[in-house]
Enzyme design. Structure first.
Site, short mmCIF file in Angstrom:
data_model
loop_
_atom_site.label_atom_id
_atom_site.label_comp_id
_atom_site.label_asym_id
_atom_site.label_seq_id
_atom_site.Cartn_x
_atom_site.Cartn_y
_atom_site.Cartn_z
N LYS A 105 3.71 52.66 -16.99
CA LYS A 105 2.92 53.44 -17.73
C LYS A 105 1.60 52.89 -18.46
O LYS A 105 1.61 52.25 -19.04
CB LYS A 105 3.78 54.00 -19.04
CG LYS A 105 5.24 54.79 -18.58
CD LYS A 105 6.11 54.82 -19.96
CE LYS A 105 7.47 55.58 -19.54
NZ LYS A 105 8.49 55.52 -20.24
N ALA A 137 14.22 50.06 -21.55
CA ALA A 137 15.12 49.12 -20.56
C ALA A 137 16.58 48.76 -21.27
O ALA A 137 17.34 48.56 -20.61
CB ALA A 137 14.24 47.86 -20.24
N LYS A 188 1.38 58.05 -25.10
CA LYS A 188 2.17 57.90 -26.16
C LYS A 188 2.32 56.51 -26.64
O LYS A 188 2.63 56.20 -28.06
CB LYS A 188 3.85 58.46 -25.83
CG LYS A 188 4.32 57.69 -24.55
CD LYS A 188 5.28 56.52 -24.90
CE LYS A 188 5.74 55.75 -23.80
NZ LYS A 188 6.20 54.58 -23.92
N SER A 251 10.69 49.49 -29.20
CA SER A 251 9.22 49.64 -28.77
C SER A 251 8.19 48.61 -28.89
O SER A 251 8.08 48.49 -30.07
CB SER A 251 8.63 51.11 -29.20
OG SER A 251 7.08 51.01 -28.96
N GLU A 277 1.16 47.97 -23.54
CA GLU A 277 0.36 48.91 -22.75
C GLU A 277 -0.59 49.59 -23.68
O GLU A 277 -1.74 49.99 -23.33
CB GLU A 277 1.31 49.84 -21.95
CG GLU A 277 1.96 48.85 -20.91
CD GLU A 277 1.27 48.89 -19.45
OE1 GLU A 277 -0.05 49.04 -19.58
OE2 GLU A 277 1.75 48.89 -18.51
N1 LIG Z 1 10.56 47.79 -20.81
C1 LIG Z 1 10.59 49.04 -21.03
O1 LIG Z 1 11.66 49.65 -21.84
C2 LIG Z 1 10.09 50.11 -20.26
C3 LIG Z 1 10.40 51.44 -20.09
C4 LIG Z 1 9.59 52.35 -19.37
C5 LIG Z 1 8.57 51.87 -18.69
N2 LIG Z 1 7.83 50.69 -18.91
C6 LIG Z 1 6.87 50.56 -18.25
O2 LIG Z 1 7.21 49.61 -17.25
C7 LIG Z 1 5.95 48.78 -17.05
C8 LIG Z 1 6.67 47.32 -17.01
O3 LIG Z 1 7.24 47.16 -18.07
P1 LIG Z 1 8.02 45.87 -18.70
O4 LIG Z 1 8.71 45.99 -19.99
O5 LIG Z 1 9.04 45.52 -17.56
O6 LIG Z 1 6.91 44.64 -18.79
P2 LIG Z 1 7.21 43.17 -18.72
O7 LIG Z 1 5.95 42.60 -19.52
O8 LIG Z 1 8.52 42.72 -19.08
O9 LIG Z 1 6.77 42.71 -16.99
C9 LIG Z 1 7.63 43.19 -16.18
C10 LIG Z 1 7.42 42.43 -15.01
O10 LIG Z 1 6.21 42.29 -14.33
C11 LIG Z 1 6.19 41.19 -13.31
N3 LIG Z 1 4.73 40.69 -13.64
C12 LIG Z 1 4.34 39.65 -14.62
N4 LIG Z 1 3.11 39.33 -14.26
C13 LIG Z 1 2.76 39.90 -13.06
C14 LIG Z 1 1.60 39.57 -12.32
N5 LIG Z 1 0.65 38.90 -12.49
N6 LIG Z 1 1.66 40.23 -11.10
C15 LIG Z 1 2.78 40.92 -10.75
N7 LIG Z 1 4.05 41.05 -11.52
C16 LIG Z 1 3.84 40.62 -12.59
C17 LIG Z 1 7.25 40.27 -13.99
O11 LIG Z 1 8.18 40.20 -12.96
C18 LIG Z 1 7.88 40.77 -15.17
O12 LIG Z 1 9.12 40.62 -15.40
C19 LIG Z 1 5.02 48.87 -18.16
O13 LIG Z 1 4.08 49.75 -17.62
C20 LIG Z 1 6.00 49.62 -19.11
O14 LIG Z 1 5.04 50.21 -19.94
C21 LIG Z 1 8.72 49.63 -19.39
#
Ligand SMILES: NC(=O)c1ccc[n+]([C@@H]2O[C@H](COP(=O)([O-])OP(=O)(O)OC[C@H]3O[C@@H](n4cnc5c(N)ncnc54)[C@H](O)[C@@H]3O)[C@@H](O)[C@H]2O)c1
Length: 332
Positions: A105, A137, A188, A251, A277
């Site tokens: 997102k 997550a 959001k 969050s 984000e």
């Molecule tokens: N965490 C949540 O609950 C959730 C829920 C819905 C959507 N999202 C969205 O999903 C996306 C990822 O969120 P997240 O919480 O998993 O983030 P995060 O910071 O936990 O990172 C997720 C993954 O990105 C990968 N990563 C890190 N650096 C990288 C790089 N340089 N190149 C490629 N991959 C790399 C790694 O595998 C890491 O585990 C975001 O846009 C977030 O808004 C997250």
């Protein structure tokens, strides 16, 4: 049964575990970070991001993108800042027509492009679907009842995602308003930062409800300017995600906001919390508001706090001091 590659070990791990435990898919989690994959193999879980959620042995873990050669669907779950570079690495492996499902997102910070545009530019051979809605997550990985939206201009691809991801605990709606769904999911986080600041300042539920409701109005205004449907924002990807992000301790955007409200410098707050984000999205949203001449006072106030060292209390006061008006002015 589908062959699914999940890129990213944070939210990606939660989705992979949910999919594996509720369906019969073949699942691989890929990470760009070898230490992350090593730790997940060693610990049988993603201890840092998803403690207590066991990764079943049947889920493969890899750092090799060749796994995509045989995938029916590639799920991106990585922060938006890394999406374009990752797409470039994925491109040589992606068969034409493969479904690209983006669970991230955000808006590209420098170009103000939505993720659908970034994917269209970098992976035109894929069929794009965005998966968005209220889905922490920590809850998805534990199969806590959750509902999201799969939005695509390809009805076939959206139905496929709905078919492959739906389970007794994970309900997937489809939508064809990709721009509206992406904007709701990205913006959001901006409002959640503000809600966190309000909590950090010690303001009350009234203040947060004001920020959420008026925040949704300005998201809708930008959505209208970009051609999305207004009713999309009243759904899971708009209002639904706004509620969960502004009220939950899961969050990171809200947590970073709370630190800022308590007096921590914005950049330090983001460094403490991790992926926030909304911090980058605020920059892009402010840029879009300028470009399309859309009034977005809450986004603008946050922009001044994050990037121009504005005082948070004064920023709130500027919102309260705005000219008196009709609730639905500039929104049809
Ligand atoms: N965490 C949540 O609950 C959730 C829920 C819905 C959507 N999202 C969205 O999903 C996306 C990822 O969120 P997240 O919480 O998993 O983030 P995060 O910071 O936990 O990172 C997720 C993954 O990105 C990968 N990563 C890190 N650096 C990288 C790089 N340089 N190149 C490629 N991959 C790399 C790694 O595998 C890491 O585990 C975001 O846009 C977030 O808004 C997250």
């Amino acid at each position: 049964m589908a062959n699914i590659t999940v890129l990213g070990g944070g939210f990606g791990t939660a989705l992979a575990v949910m999919l594996y435990t509720t369906q019969e898919h073949e699942i691989t989690i890929w990470s760009a970070i070898p230490e992350e994959i090593e730790a997940m193999r060693r610990d049988g879980e993603q201890k840092e991001k998803l403690p207590g959620v066991k990764i079943p042995n049947g889920i493969s873990l890899t750092t090799d993108l060749a796994v995509i050669d045989n995938s029916d669907l590639v799920l991106f779950a990585i922060p938006s800042a890394y999406v374009r570079d990752t797409c470039k690495k994925v491109a040589p492996h992606l068969k034409p027509g493969t479904v690209i499902l983006n669970a991230g997102k955000g808006i590209e910070e420098d170009t103000f492009k939505l993720m659908s545009t970034v994917f269209a530019e970098e992976l035109p051979q894929g069929t794009y679907v965005v998966l968005t809605g209220p889905s922490h997550a920590e809850e998805v990985g534990r199969n806590i009842p959750t509902s999201v939206v799969a939005a695509s201009s390809s009805a076939t691809a959206a139905y496929l995602v709905q078919e492959w991801f739906s389970s007794p605990t994970f309900r997937v709606y489809i939508n064809d308003d990709v721009t509206g769904c992406e904007l709701g999911g990205a913006l959001k986080n901006v409002i959640a930062l503000c809600a966190g600041i309000s909590d950090g300042l010690g303001y009350g539920d009234n203040t947060k409800a004001m920020l959420m409701t008026r925040g949704l109005h300005e998201i809708e205004r930008l959505g209208q300017a970009l051609g999305s449907r207004t009713n999309t924002f009243a759904g899971l990807t708009g209002l639904g995600d706004l509620i969960v992000t502004c009220t939950s301790m899961h969050s990171r955007n809200r947590r970073a906001g709370m630190l800022i409200g308590q007096g921590v410098n914005p950049a330090d707050a983001v460094a403490q919390v991790g992926t926030v984000e909304g911090y980058y999205c605020c920059h892009a949203a402010y840029g879009l508001a300028m470009r399309y001449d859309v009034e977005m006072p809450i986004t603008e106030a946050l922009y001044r706090v994050l990037y121009e060292e504005a005082d948070v209390r004064e920023a709130v006061q500027t919102l309260l001091d705005r000219p008196k008006r009709h609730e639905y002015e500039k929104l049809n």
